[in-house]
Design a protein around this motif. Structure first.
Motif, PDB file in Angstrom:
ATOM      1  N   THR A   1     -61.573 -36.175 -58.934  1.00  0.00           N
ATOM      2  CA  THR A   1     -62.653 -36.671 -59.488  1.00  0.00           C
ATOM      3  C   THR A   1     -63.872 -36.976 -58.567  1.00  0.00           C
TER       4      THR A   1
ATOM      5  N   GLU B   1     -67.290 -40.386 -61.688  1.00  0.00           N
ATOM      6  CA  GLU B   1     -67.584 -42.023 -61.481  1.00  0.00           C
ATOM      7  C   GLU B   1     -68.644 -42.212 -60.827  1.00  0.00           C
TER       8      GLU B   1
ATOM      9  N   TRP C   1     -68.001 -49.555 -63.239  1.00  0.00           N
ATOM     10  CA  TRP C   1     -67.642 -48.151 -62.896  1.00  0.00           C
ATOM     11  C   TRP C   1     -67.894 -47.384 -64.365  1.00  0.00           C
TER      12      TRP C   1
ATOM     13  N   SER D   1     -67.319 -43.705 -65.868  1.00  0.00           N
ATOM     14  CA  SER D   1     -66.364 -42.543 -65.802  1.00  0.00           C
ATOM     15  C   SER D   1     -66.864 -41.688 -66.974  1.00  0.00           C
TER      16      SER D   1
END
Length: 168
Positions: free
Chosen positions: A81, A115, A159, A161
């Motif tokens: 990620t 992210e 956060w 994503s």
């Protein structure tokens, strides 16, 4: 500000990035309560890492006349990620579309899941990152709160994503 260039920064760009980092850190101090060091600078480990660590990338965003307008630091390039670790748009370039265009170009260069973290107390960031996630991934993005590592005195970061669709 239609003339926009998003490019990987090099060590030669460090003086410009240091100045932009100072502006970014000053802006963020409103939300994290950090004051400058005695010499007037802020901690800059992320800046150094973005320019030297192979798992990171530093981007410099310029406009007409090579004027620096923004920067972005990406980490996680060697992992599953990517994380937009730090992102800053100079006040004179805000609300012009530069931020969205820069993020779109950077995300397109590094396919896969992404992210980004921000603070709920920063309403401009809340609106911006939700709009970016929707633009890049449609409704297929999530949002969660996570503690700030090493800073139990701060509220959790938010956060987002998302995984932009890959082009055929």
């Amino acid at each position: 500000m239609s003339d926009l260039t998003v490019r990987l920064a090099t060590t030669a760009d460090r003086p410009v990035l240091e100045r932009l980092w100072l502006m970014f850190s000053h802006d963020m101090s409103e939300f994290d309560g950090l004051l400058p060091n005695p010499d007037g600078t802020f901690r800059d480990e992320r800046l150094h890492q973005a320019l030297t660590d192979p798992g990171w990338a530093a981007y410099l965003v310029t406009t007409t006349g090579n004027a620096p307008a923004a920067f972005a630091f990406v980490r996680g390039l060697t992992g599953p990620t990517r994380v937009l670790n730090s992102f800053f748009v100079a006040r004179g370039a805000r609300r012009s579309g530069i931020g969205l265009r820069a993020v779109q170009e950077i995300v397109a260069r590094h396919p896969g899941p992404w992210e980004v973290a921000f603070q709920d107390t920063n309403p401009t960031a809340v609106h911006f990152w939700r709009r970016v996630a929707t633009r890049l991934a449609g409704p297929a993005w999530t949002e969660q709160h996570r503690p700030v590592p090493g800073r139990p005195d701060l509220p959790p970061d938010t956060w987002i994503s998302f995984s932009p669709p890959t082009s055929p």
